[in-house]
Design an enzyme around this catalytic site. Sequence first.
Site, PDB file in Angstrom:
ATOM      1  N   HIS A 276       0.855  -1.189   0.000  1.00  0.00           N
ATOM      2  CA  HIS A 276       0.000   0.000   0.000  1.00  0.00           C
ATOM      3  C   HIS A 276       0.887   1.234   0.000  1.00  0.00           C
ATOM      4  O   HIS A 276       1.954   1.227   0.603  1.00  0.00           O
ATOM      5  CB  HIS A 276      -0.905   0.008   1.243  1.00  0.00           C
ATOM      6  CG  HIS A 276      -2.073   0.924   1.091  1.00  0.00           C
ATOM      7  ND1 HIS A 276      -2.003   2.266   1.393  1.00  0.00           N
ATOM      8  CD2 HIS A 276      -3.325   0.683   0.640  1.00  0.00           C
ATOM      9  CE1 HIS A 276      -3.181   2.809   1.141  1.00  0.00           C
ATOM     10  NE2 HIS A 276      -4.010   1.885   0.679  1.00  0.00           N
ATOM     11  N   ASP A 330      -7.821  -5.928   0.182  1.00  0.00           N
ATOM     12  CA  ASP A 330      -8.275  -6.787  -0.906  1.00  0.00           C
ATOM     13  C   ASP A 330      -7.865  -8.243  -0.751  1.00  0.00           C
ATOM     14  O   ASP A 330      -8.387  -9.108  -1.440  1.00  0.00           O
ATOM     15  CB  ASP A 330      -7.773  -6.234  -2.242  1.00  0.00           C
ATOM     16  CG  ASP A 330      -8.412  -4.891  -2.543  1.00  0.00           C
ATOM     17  OD1 ASP A 330      -9.630  -4.800  -2.373  1.00  0.00           O
ATOM     18  OD2 ASP A 330      -7.695  -3.950  -2.901  1.00  0.00           O
TER      19      ASP A 330
END
Length: 393
Positions: A276, A330
């Site tokens: 991320h 996710d």
Amino acid sequence: MAEANSRAEALIQSVTKKPGDYSPGLEGVVAARSRLCQIDGAAGKLYYVGYAIEDLVQNSSFEEICFLLWYARLPRIDELENLQKQFREYRALPAEATTFIELLPHTSHPMDALRTVVSLLSTFDTNPEKSPEANLHRAIRLTAQFPTIVATFHRLRQNQKPILPHPKLSHAANFLYMLFGKEPEEMVGKVMDASLILHADHEMNASTFGSLVTASTLSDIYSAVSSGVGALKGPLHGGANEAVLKMLQEIEDPKNVDTWVEQALAKKQKIMGFGHRVYKNYDPRARIFKEYARRLSEKTKFSRFFQVNDKLEQVMQARKGQQGIFPNIDLYSGIVYHQLGIPTDLFTPIFAIARVAGWTAHILEYWQDNRLFRPNAIYDGPGPRPYVAAARR
Ligand code: CMC
């Protein structure tokens, strides 16, 4: 307040670039001030308007989160009931929109259908009013309609009749009802509600930024939201949940994980569901989703994907943990949706059903003190030179 301001100033000093600095992907650039969402990437914490995501998932509902984002405070009971009533009133699509959706090729990706229908809905909005109140009203109506668009497209592409919204169900439960034609079990409705809360906002993510760029030209909210849908679709952003499930299907068995990761990293492939830009620690949303995935795996005795993911986490921790690459939301959302019987290509549209609340909240906030987004580029092409006619090239 003073303390919050000085924290904000310190953050600006620490991350922002000086004018003229080049930052690929705008990494470290502060693009806006916002009171809606805060990520502490080092600690792996997420807050909406100061409330920790763990508390919100435990105690709140998606409808309440929408109010929180649009008004930057939690609602009183009567205010929440009023918003729930508005959602129920606005869920149905204009009949012409349903006819239009029927004409879309059934093979279209549902994100393409969603983006197209958002654009279409702008043509039904004949109100010339551009006040903050009129735009908030549009935000409420669009958010109410997103699940109906996705469910209607899904039913029609399977040659099934669309199901009209249920007048009594919550936003999350009604979406599942319109998708499957029956009211979801309480636990399943709660999981979907939690998923919508977890996805509702996330600071200056790519799709929110995309929608703000469009909004900053003083274009309309439909154009800004359709920019958001388009940006969300990509596998580096919202499309990663769909890509994770394909990856798990490819890996198939926990015993294949080591070799699969080895080969993927050797090819410089990004492992979906990891990494991320802001979190350099475990994404708190992934932690919550992982728990839902574990519980559902036990309930459905369908644990293969969960085991593969668990192994993936271990292998990635050993190989990439040092670099601050951890699971993101996710990694586990796909397994949860899969276990709820949701088709893989609807995973990213579910992300959009939630994130439309965040997009619209940021757009409305940005318009309070709008400034056109217009960065620069470093020109590194050829210098000025004479034009050569086509016949002489
Ligand atoms: N797998 C393997 N290596 C990775 C990964 C990954 N998923 N993510 C980052 N890296 C490595 C990358 O190879 C690079 O290594 P090196 O410096 O040795 O070349 C380093 O980490 C920095 O990577 P980057 O691509 O410059 O970092 P970024 O901030 O641009 O990437 C990201 C963020 C989300 C695009 C990236 O982590 C990624 O592609 N992840 C997979 C896709 C994914 O799961 N996306 C969902 C994000 S969370 C949901 C959302 O908000 O959309």
